[in-house]
Scaffold this active site. Structure first.
Site, short mmCIF file in Angstrom:
data_model
loop_
_atom_site.label_atom_id
_atom_site.label_comp_id
_atom_site.label_asym_id
_atom_site.label_seq_id
_atom_site.Cartn_x
_atom_site.Cartn_y
_atom_site.Cartn_z
N LYS A 53 44.32 38.48 42.82
CA LYS A 53 43.56 39.55 42.14
C LYS A 53 43.40 39.22 40.66
O LYS A 53 42.34 39.45 40.08
CB LYS A 53 44.26 40.89 42.35
CG LYS A 53 44.07 41.39 43.78
CD LYS A 53 44.96 42.52 44.18
CE LYS A 53 44.79 42.79 45.68
NZ LYS A 53 45.78 43.70 46.22
N GLN A 97 50.90 47.56 44.30
CA GLN A 97 50.81 46.62 45.43
C GLN A 97 51.67 47.15 46.58
O GLN A 97 52.86 47.42 46.40
CB GLN A 97 51.30 45.24 44.99
CG GLN A 97 51.14 44.17 46.05
CD GLN A 97 49.68 43.81 46.35
OE1 GLN A 97 48.79 44.13 45.57
NE2 GLN A 97 49.46 43.17 47.47
N ASP A 120 42.34 51.49 43.69
CA ASP A 120 42.34 51.31 45.15
C ASP A 120 41.56 52.39 45.88
O ASP A 120 41.27 52.27 47.05
CB ASP A 120 43.79 51.43 45.65
CG ASP A 120 44.37 50.08 45.98
OD1 ASP A 120 45.59 49.95 45.98
OD2 ASP A 120 43.59 49.15 46.25
N1 LIG Z 1 47.58 48.65 46.78
C1 LIG Z 1 47.18 47.67 47.61
N2 LIG Z 1 45.85 47.47 47.79
C2 LIG Z 1 45.40 46.48 48.61
O1 LIG Z 1 44.18 46.30 48.77
C3 LIG Z 1 46.34 45.65 49.26
C4 LIG Z 1 47.70 45.91 49.07
N3 LIG Z 1 48.11 46.92 48.23
N4 LIG Z 1 48.65 45.18 49.70
C5 LIG Z 1 48.29 44.04 50.51
C6 LIG Z 1 46.92 44.19 51.10
C7 LIG Z 1 46.34 42.88 51.59
N5 LIG Z 1 45.11 42.77 50.89
C8 LIG Z 1 44.29 41.63 51.02
C9 LIG Z 1 43.09 41.53 50.36
C10 LIG Z 1 42.33 40.37 50.50
C11 LIG Z 1 42.78 39.31 51.24
C12 LIG Z 1 41.98 38.06 51.32
O2 LIG Z 1 41.05 37.85 50.58
N6 LIG Z 1 42.37 37.15 52.26
C13 LIG Z 1 41.69 35.88 52.40
C14 LIG Z 1 42.66 34.84 53.01
C15 LIG Z 1 43.88 34.68 52.20
C16 LIG Z 1 43.55 34.17 50.82
O3 LIG Z 1 42.70 33.29 50.71
O4 LIG Z 1 44.18 34.69 49.89
C17 LIG Z 1 40.53 36.01 53.39
O5 LIG Z 1 40.54 36.97 54.18
O6 LIG Z 1 39.67 35.13 53.33
C18 LIG Z 1 43.98 39.40 51.90
C19 LIG Z 1 44.73 40.57 51.79
C20 LIG Z 1 44.94 43.80 50.04
N7 LIG Z 1 45.96 44.60 50.09
#
Ligand SMILES: Nc1nc(=O)c2c([nH]1)NC[C@@H]1CN(c3ccc(C(=O)N[C@@H](CCC(=O)O)C(=O)O)cc3)C=[N+]21
Length: 294
Positions: A53, A97, A120
């Site tokens: 992020k 988070q 969020d």
């Molecule tokens: N308050 C809070 N808000 C969130 O939005 C939040 C959170 N906590 N805790 C964890 C989860 C998980 N999350 C992700 C977002 C994007 C990818 C992402 O971009 N993933 C890549 C693959 C992994 C990478 O490349 O990092 C993809 O799908 O291409 C993954 C996980 C948001 N979260």
């Protein structure tokens, strides 16, 4: 038929380019958006998400404010950090988070946040405004994954109005708010929200023009569940251990064969995930732009 790929990386890149322009326009007015992150404990997954992020922020020119607390932090420490972030002038919006380490009351911590700084869109006040259907400028930050899903569909001109949407999963960050978002005036879809107690899930999914799978069950959605030509968004992701190599493979909720029946398919990873991150940045920039409004 092979489904058209709803490419989340390319689309997120487009969104970030547009946000970079908007950040430049804000800078010309002396406003620099700032994204805060509060990370408690040292879970490697959460650490890498938070690092991602902040990399995204640097890409578009948003300031980063990182607050990391040790796993030993008490609830009082977390509450104090939230109060500081609420007061910090350089923080336009921030996220706590999730998940927090065991023992912390997540909902109580979310409610402590200043709703105007909830990047969020998960604060009860902002989720309540989603229920109230408050549109336009007054509308609050939208939860990032639901907003990312709608944005991805829109950028590929996937028809939504009047369509049957079946959401699999009733979680706080995706399923529940997504039902509210898709049925909003202007999007006008019809939503069925399914879950672990749904009696005949395959039958429900077969009726869908748009399927969103957000449960974290590897390859749950089978090709014969999909209406030919439907749009399928694969959101849930699980690290599945490869028995031979012992390596963890990121596996989505949708079986790869679905690509032979669907009209559109978002890959996972590289689909909704990057859009989630881009929408977080959009919420922060939008909050800064609201400061410009008289
Ligand atoms: N308050 C809070 N808000 C969130 O939005 C939040 C959170 N906590 N805790 C964890 C989860 C998980 N999350 C992700 C977002 C994007 C990818 C992402 O971009 N993933 C890549 C693959 C992994 C990478 O490349 O990092 C993809 O799908 O291409 C993954 C996980 C948001 N979260």
């Amino acid at each position: 038929m092979t489904a058209l790929t709803l490419d989340g990386v390319a689309t997120a890149t487009q969104v970030k380019q547009e946000l970079t322009e908007r950040v430049r326009a804000l800078a010309a007015q002396g406003i620099v958006p700032g994204l805060g992150t509060l990370l408690v404990g040292d879970d490697p997954g959460s650490r890498s998400y938070v690092a991602g992020k902040h990399r995204d922020c640097a890409e578009v020119g948003i300031e980063s404010i990182r607050v990391d607390l040790p796993g030993s932090a008490t609830s009082a420490d977390v509450r104090a950090a939230i109060k500081d972030l609420n007061a910090a002038r350089e923080v336009t919006g921030y996220i706590i988070q999730l998940p927090l380490p065991v023992g912390h009351n997540e909902n109580a911590m979310l409610e402590l946040m200043d709703p105007a700084k909830d990047a969020d869109g998960l604060h009860p006040t902002n989720l309540g405004r989603l229920v109230l259907g408050i549109e336009g400028e007054l509308s609050s930050p939208l939860p990032c994954t639901p907003a990312g899903i709608v944005e991805l569909l829109r950028r590929y001109d996937v028809p939504i109005a009047g369509k049957n949407v079946v959401v699999i999963g009733r979680g706080l960050t995706v399923g529940r708010p997504l039902g509210l978002l898709f049925t909003r005036k202007g999007l006008d879809a019809t939503v069925t929200l399914t879950h672990s107690r749904t009696v005949d899930l395959a039958a429900e999914v077969r009726r869908a023009d748009i399927v969103v799978a957000a449960v974290g069950v590897p390859h749950l959605v089978q090709a014969d569940w999909i209406k030919p030509g439907a749009a399928v968004l694969d959101v849930g992701i699980t690290r599945v251990e490869n028995p031979e190599t012992g390596k963890g493979i990121l596996t989505g909720d949708v079986h790869p064969d679905v690509a032979t029946v669907a009209g559109y398919l978002s890959p996972n990873p590289r689909g909704v995930g990057p859009m989630t991150r881009a929408m977080l940045l959009a919420n922060v920039v939008k909050a800064s732009e609201r400061l410009l409004k008289p």
